[in-house]
Every structure is written in C-alpha cells, then in structure tokens.
Design an enzyme around this catalytic site. Structure first.
Site, PDB file in Angstrom:
ATOM      1  N   CYS A  88     -56.255 -57.857  21.190  1.00 52.04           N
ATOM      2  CA  CYS A  88     -55.261 -58.447  22.101  1.00 52.04           C
ATOM      3  C   CYS A  88     -54.182 -59.255  21.400  1.00 52.04           C
ATOM      4  O   CYS A  88     -53.009 -58.868  21.418  1.00 52.04           O
ATOM      5  CB  CYS A  88     -55.958 -59.303  23.142  1.00 52.04           C
ATOM      6  SG  CYS A  88     -56.894 -58.319  24.324  1.00 52.04           S
ATOM      7  N   LEU A 107     -59.841 -63.046  30.215  1.00 54.44           N
ATOM      8  CA  LEU A 107     -61.207 -63.149  29.685  1.00 54.44           C
ATOM      9  C   LEU A 107     -61.227 -63.107  28.161  1.00 54.44           C
ATOM     10  O   LEU A 107     -60.341 -62.533  27.531  1.00 54.44           O
ATOM     11  CB  LEU A 107     -62.100 -62.044  30.254  1.00 54.44           C
ATOM     12  CG  LEU A 107     -61.832 -60.579  29.887  1.00 54.44           C
ATOM     13  CD1 LEU A 107     -62.362 -60.216  28.515  1.00 54.44           C
ATOM     14  CD2 LEU A 107     -62.473 -59.676  30.927  1.00 54.44           C
ATOM     15  N   LYS A 116     -49.524 -64.116  31.056  1.00 50.15           N
ATOM     16  CA  LYS A 116     -50.519 -63.585  30.121  1.00 50.15           C
ATOM     17  C   LYS A 116     -49.979 -63.579  28.677  1.00 50.15           C
ATOM     18  O   LYS A 116     -50.630 -64.086  27.761  1.00 50.15           O
ATOM     19  CB  LYS A 116     -50.906 -62.162  30.551  1.00 50.15           C
ATOM     20  CG  LYS A 116     -51.773 -61.419  29.566  1.00 50.15           C
ATOM     21  CD  LYS A 116     -53.140 -62.061  29.387  1.00 50.15           C
ATOM     22  CE  LYS A 116     -53.898 -61.417  28.253  1.00 50.15           C
ATOM     23  NZ  LYS A 116     -55.162 -62.089  27.982  1.00 50.15           N
ATOM     24  N   ARG A 133     -61.012 -54.048  16.208  1.00 53.55           N
ATOM     25  CA  ARG A 133     -59.580 -53.755  16.272  1.00 53.55           C
ATOM     26  C   ARG A 133     -58.797 -54.883  15.591  1.00 53.55           C
ATOM     27  O   ARG A 133     -58.988 -56.045  15.886  1.00 53.55           O
ATOM     28  CB  ARG A 133     -59.132 -53.599  17.738  1.00 53.55           C
ATOM     29  CG  ARG A 133     -59.714 -52.350  18.395  1.00 53.55           C
ATOM     30  CD  ARG A 133     -59.318 -52.240  19.850  1.00 53.55           C
ATOM     31  NE  ARG A 133     -59.984 -53.225  20.687  1.00 53.55           N
ATOM     32  CZ  ARG A 133     -59.830 -53.311  22.009  1.00 53.55           C
ATOM     33  NH1 ARG A 133     -59.037 -52.479  22.639  1.00 53.55           N
ATOM     34  NH2 ARG A 133     -60.476 -54.231  22.694  1.00 53.55           N
TER      35      ARG A 133
HETATM   36  P1  NAD Z   1     -60.133 -50.478  25.791  1.00 57.72           P
HETATM   37  O1  NAD Z   1     -59.433 -49.586  24.848  1.00 57.72           O
HETATM   38  O2  NAD Z   1     -61.475 -51.053  25.437  1.00 57.72           O
HETATM   39  O3  NAD Z   1     -60.332 -49.716  27.176  1.00 57.72           O
HETATM   40  C1  NAD Z   1     -59.365 -48.906  27.776  1.00 57.72           C
HETATM   41  C2  NAD Z   1     -60.082 -47.788  28.524  1.00 57.72           C
HETATM   42  O4  NAD Z   1     -59.149 -47.050  29.308  1.00 57.72           O
HETATM   43  C3  NAD Z   1     -60.760 -46.789  27.593  1.00 57.72           C
HETATM   44  O5  NAD Z   1     -62.130 -46.678  27.927  1.00 57.72           O
HETATM   45  C4  NAD Z   1     -60.019 -45.473  27.873  1.00 57.72           C
HETATM   46  O6  NAD Z   1     -60.830 -44.321  27.756  1.00 57.72           O
HETATM   47  C5  NAD Z   1     -59.559 -45.693  29.304  1.00 57.72           C
HETATM   48  N1  NAD Z   1     -58.454 -44.833  29.743  1.00 57.72           N
HETATM   49  C6  NAD Z   1     -57.348 -44.450  29.060  1.00 57.72           C
HETATM   50  N2  NAD Z   1     -56.573 -43.638  29.825  1.00 57.72           N
HETATM   51  C7  NAD Z   1     -57.225 -43.518  31.015  1.00 57.72           C
HETATM   52  C8  NAD Z   1     -56.933 -42.818  32.216  1.00 57.72           C
HETATM   53  N3  NAD Z   1     -55.812 -42.095  32.352  1.00 57.72           N
HETATM   54  N4  NAD Z   1     -57.796 -42.916  33.238  1.00 57.72           N
HETATM   55  C9  NAD Z   1     -58.933 -43.641  33.135  1.00 57.72           C
HETATM   56  N5  NAD Z   1     -59.261 -44.317  31.996  1.00 57.72           N
HETATM   57  C10 NAD Z   1     -58.419 -44.248  30.968  1.00 57.72           C
HETATM   58  O7  NAD Z   1     -59.117 -51.648  26.119  1.00 57.72           O
HETATM   59  P2  NAD Z   1     -59.443 -53.158  26.650  1.00 57.72           P
HETATM   60  O8  NAD Z   1     -59.744 -54.048  25.525  1.00 57.72           O
HETATM   61  O9  NAD Z   1     -60.399 -53.061  27.796  1.00 57.72           O
HETATM   62  O10 NAD Z   1     -58.004 -53.576  27.193  1.00 57.72           O
HETATM   63  C11 NAD Z   1     -57.451 -53.024  28.366  1.00 57.72           C
HETATM   64  C12 NAD Z   1     -56.257 -53.844  28.767  1.00 57.72           C
HETATM   65  O11 NAD Z   1     -56.691 -55.154  29.104  1.00 57.72           O
HETATM   66  C13 NAD Z   1     -55.209 -54.049  27.660  1.00 57.72           C
HETATM   67  O12 NAD Z   1     -53.936 -54.101  28.227  1.00 57.72           O
HETATM   68  C14 NAD Z   1     -55.578 -55.387  27.072  1.00 57.72           C
HETATM   69  O13 NAD Z   1     -54.494 -56.006  26.441  1.00 57.72           O
HETATM   70  C15 NAD Z   1     -55.999 -56.125  28.331  1.00 57.72           C
HETATM   71  N6  NAD Z   1     -56.925 -57.234  28.109  1.00 57.72           N
HETATM   72  C16 NAD Z   1     -58.000 -57.068  27.291  1.00 57.72           C
HETATM   73  C17 NAD Z   1     -58.863 -58.132  27.077  1.00 57.72           C
HETATM   74  C18 NAD Z   1     -60.015 -58.008  26.112  1.00 57.72           C
HETATM   75  O14 NAD Z   1     -60.605 -59.048  25.769  1.00 57.72           O
HETATM   76  N7  NAD Z   1     -60.363 -56.837  25.645  1.00 57.72           N
HETATM   77  C19 NAD Z   1     -58.638 -59.354  27.725  1.00 57.72           C
HETATM   78  C20 NAD Z   1     -57.571 -59.473  28.599  1.00 57.72           C
HETATM   79  C21 NAD Z   1     -56.709 -58.398  28.785  1.00 57.72           C
END
Ligand code: NAD
Length: 440
Positions: free
Chosen positions: A265, A155, A209, A335
């Site tokens: 990302c 996404l 990915k 970020r």
């Molecule tokens: P983010 O930092 O916004 O969210 C991560 C969440 O995980 C936070 O709310 C944090 O509090 C929570 N968390 C941490 N430890 C935890 C635990 N033990 N139990 C429950 N919750 C916990 O990160 P994001 O942008 O959502 O990215 C998450 C993953 O998805 C990453 O690997 C990223 O690379 C991948 N990703 C992100 C996107 C994007 O557009 N943001 C797109 C594709 C993939």
C-alpha cells in the site's frame, strides 16, 4: 442485507468475513479460482491473524460463500463492494485502474435490479466521478438507480480483522441521501459501537485515504532523515524519537527509525498520489511526496552500503543472513518489502544471501527464487559473515545472542529496525551496528 465483495485479496477476504460476522449474507467474488476454493474451504490464502476462525464460523452459519461468477453475485446481492487491487502501473508512478474499471463494467452489464456499488480500493482522486458516468452509460436497470459510493479502507495487515470490526472511523463518499442511508444500514452494528462516521463528497473521501497514507509515510521518512543526522552527530535516534513522541502534538506511532516503509500500500499509494497531484496541477504536493518516497528508497541503498562496509568493503565471497522477508511482522506480504529489496541488492553485488522469515518464505521464494532460504533461524545464521535484521519479528528480537554468535563465522549484526538490546548483543560478543545509533 445481501452483499457481494468483489476481489478477495488481503482487503476483500477480510471485508467479506467481517460483513458476514456483523450479520449480513455475503458472497465473495474473485477471478482467481484457487483463491476462491481456499476461502470456501475456510482457509486463508495469506497470513492474517483471526481470519481463518471468522471464515469458518460464518461459512458454517450459512452467511458466507464464495464464487468466481459475477452473474451469481449480481443476482444475489444489493450492495457490491469493490476490493480489487490498484497496483502501480508498469513504467509509471500512477495507479493501474484496469481491475477497478473491469469490475465496474462487469457489474454494470450484469446488474438487473437497483443496487449500490461501493468502492473500497484505494484510487486516485477523480476516479469515483469517472466511474459513476461509466455506470450511468452501461447499466440498464428499469426499476431504480444503480448508485455509486466510495468508502475507503484503513485496515492494517496483521490487525485487519479488528480494524474492520472496530475501525477508528468510517468515511462515506456519497452523492445522494439514499447511498448514505444504505451504507449506514450496512455498517449499523459498527456505528452502534460509537464509531465516528464522516460523510464527504467523492473527491474528499478518495483523498482521505491517500492523504492518511502520505502522512504516515512522511512521519517515517522524517524520522529516518533524523536517523541520518544522528549517525553523523553521534546521537541516538531511538532516544530522540522516544523524547519527540512524548509531545502530544507529535506522538510515538510511525516515528520509529529503521529501514523504512514498504508493502502493498504505502509505496504505491504515495507514488500514485504524486502522479495524480501532477496531473491536476498540485505542484507543491508532487514535490513534497516525491521527496518522502525518495528518502525511503535511498535508505535501502544506504543500508546496503553500511552492510558492505561491515563485511570489509566487498560482498564477494561473503555470506549475509537476512532475517525477515515480509514487509512487516505479523504478515506474509512481501510486496515492495524493504527486507527482500536489500537482500536482492546484496546478492546482485556478489554476496551469498540466506533469507529467513517465519511466515513469508513461500511468497518470497516466488518473487526472488534465486535467493537462498533457510528453514530455521539457526540454519540461517550458520557460517554467516553478517546478520541483517530486516523485519522486526519478535523471533529475531528475542533470539539468544550467545547461541547465535556461536553459529556464525563472524558475529556481526546490522539491526535495521532498531529492536535488539544493543548492550546484551554486544555483551554476547557481537559487533553491532544499528541505523541511527552510536557505534560501539
Ligand atoms: P490483492 O492483490 O491482495 O487482492 C486483489 C484481488 O482482486 C485478487 O485476489 C485478484 O485476483 C482480485 N481481482 C482482480 N481482478 C478481479 C476481477 N475482475 N474480479 C474479481 N476479482 C478480481 O490486493 P489488496 O491488498 O487486497 O488491495 C486491494 C485494494 O485495497 C487496493 O486498492 C489497496 O490499495 C487497498 N487497500 C489494501 C489494504 C491492505 O492492507 N492490503 C488496506 C487498505 C486498502
């Protein structure tokens, strides 16, 4: 189906809401109690078009709830999506997998019945195989297996809801027919739309990915290298990229020269990929990815040099307006934002920097509290010696150059995103410099 989504950040909050939207019973889990309270109230902790509506309608319909309790999630759901962050490790290019490891450990210890654990976080190749062994060691479920799958997410922030409900493709990294069947059941309403689904082994799914992100980053760094050539040769990179993009083999997307890529990302994923390539002995990939990243980072320094020249060779006693703080428009994500990075660099070199962004100022303030933040575009441009357009929000692209020129001390614009109408701004009295485009 009953689903838990663990980690409700940008990825997880959207995934949870969309899984509920396609008819599942969903519980979102996060360790951040404030975030959980916000989401449970139907509000979004970050800016994402369309998400609040989806949260509210699915909470009202009784399909979506939120908790901080892993015990509650494991008692409730049969499929658990891992959506926690995988940031860059401090002092290394590699990904920090501690949150993913912690969630898998907690899941394995709490599970009392067969389940499918599905990783969505972006991880280095080899992670799923390692985590499968961890689950096998820790989980004690008698009635059946605890399976693991990897289902990477593609996404885009700003389009996250539509990308989740109507993805270009789904990728299932599985090692059993049962896992694949469960994933197909989860995504059935999306598969019914004719969505392409690719089934792969764990390693290939993980690589899809990071290779996709590396390719997009490469396209951006390529066109930015071409912008450097255009500047040196007196050519126009916007015309060049438009002409290149008409070649069906190349395409227009991600071929827009500017200040380069940022966000939560692309930069950290390309670095983690580079680190992992090195660990597994893929030397050519490491060298290649390193250069793509470094072109991107050097561009920020080079842009600050251009800004310095535009204010007369020194930032001291100069006021610089930076328009944009988010790493891209339609997002409040700061970020690794190129806009904030150059704002901070110019401040360090002595400029008085004023930042404006329509959505990202609260997040920017947390990260860079010593920068000045203006409440409006007009306030940001007041008495400015240089205006740097750093994030291509429509608000800036469509601003009235004549009106803004009257507010500044000197109407000088550095368009780092190549979005403004050069002739219009120059006609309104601005000295304009755009990266990769001819000087007036
Ligand atoms: P983010 O930092 O916004 O969210 C991560 C969440 O995980 C936070 O709310 C944090 O509090 C929570 N968390 C941490 N430890 C935890 C635990 N033990 N139990 C429950 N919750 C916990 O990160 P994001 O942008 O959502 O990215 C998450 C993953 O998805 C990453 O690997 C990223 O690379 C991948 N990703 C992100 C996107 C994007 O557009 N943001 C797109 C594709 C993939």
């Amino acid at each position: 189906m009953k689903i838990s989504v663990i980690g409700t950040g940008y990825l997880g909050a959207v995934h949870a809401a969309c899984m509920a939207e396609i008819g599942h019973q969903v519980i979102g889990v996060d360790t951040d109690a404030g975030k959980i309270a916000t989401l449970a109230a139907g509000r979004t902790p970050f800016f994402e078009p369309g998400l609040a509506e989806l949260l509210q309608s699915n909470i009202s319909a009784g399909r979506l709830s939120f908790t901080t309790s892993m015990a509650e999630a494991t008692a409730f759901a049969d499929v658990h999506f891992i959506c926690v962050g995988t940031p860059q490790q401090a002092g290394s290019y590699a990904a920090d997998l501690r949150y993913v490891d912690e969630v898998v450990t907690q899941l394995a210890l709490h599970l009392r019945r067969p389940a499918l654990v599905v990783g969505k976080s972006t991880v280095p190749v080899g992670t799923a195989t390692r985590l499968k062994a961890l689950v096998a060691k820790l989980a004690h479920v008698d009635e059946g297996p605890v399976e693991l799958a990897w289902n990477p997410e593609f996404l885009r922030e700003g389009f996250a809801v539509q990308d989740t409900l109507r993805p270009d493709r789904l990728v299932f990294g599985v090692d059993s027919d049962a896992s694949e069947a469960t994933l197909r059941e989860v995504y059935q309403p999306i598969l019914d739309l004719g969505t392409t689904c690719i089934t792969a082994d764990f390693a290939t799914a993980e690589l899809v990915k990071v290779a996709a992100n590396a390719f997009l980053a490469t396209k951006i760094s390529f066109i930015n290298a071409m912008a450097e050539v255009c500047e040196a040769a007196g050519a126009d990179v916007t015309v060049l990229s438009n002409a290149l993009g008409h070649d069906a083999r190349i395409g227009h997307r991600f071929l827009h020269a500017g200040l380069g890529f940022g966000g939560g990302c692309l930069p950290k994923d390309i670095r983690a990929f580079r680190a992992r390539a090195g660990e597994i002995g893929a030397q050519e990939a490491l060298t290649f990815l390193k250069e793509v990243d470094e072109i991107n980072m050097r561009l920020r320094e080079r842009t600050v040099d251009v800004a310095k020249a535009l204010v007369g060779g020194s930032f001291l006693s100069r006021t610089v307006t930076v328009l944009g703080a988010a790493f891209k428009p339609d997002s409040d994500d700061v970020r690794d934002s190129p806009a904030l990075h150059i704002a901070a660099l110019m401040q360090l070199k002595g400029a008085s920097v004023v930042v404006h962004d329509p959505e990202a100022m609260p997040n920017a303030r947390k990260l860079f509290p010593t920068l000045r933040y203006a409440a409006s575009l007009d306030e940001a441009c007041a008495d400015s010696d240089l205006v740097v357009l750093a994030t291509e929000w429509p608000l800036y692209r469509d601003a009235d150059p004549e009106h803004l020129a009257g507010l500044t001390r000197r109407p000088v614009m550095l368009d780092t995103r190549n979005v403004i109408d050069l002739a219009g701004w120059r006609g309104a009295g601005w000295q304009v410099r755009a990266l990769g485009r001819p000087r007036a």
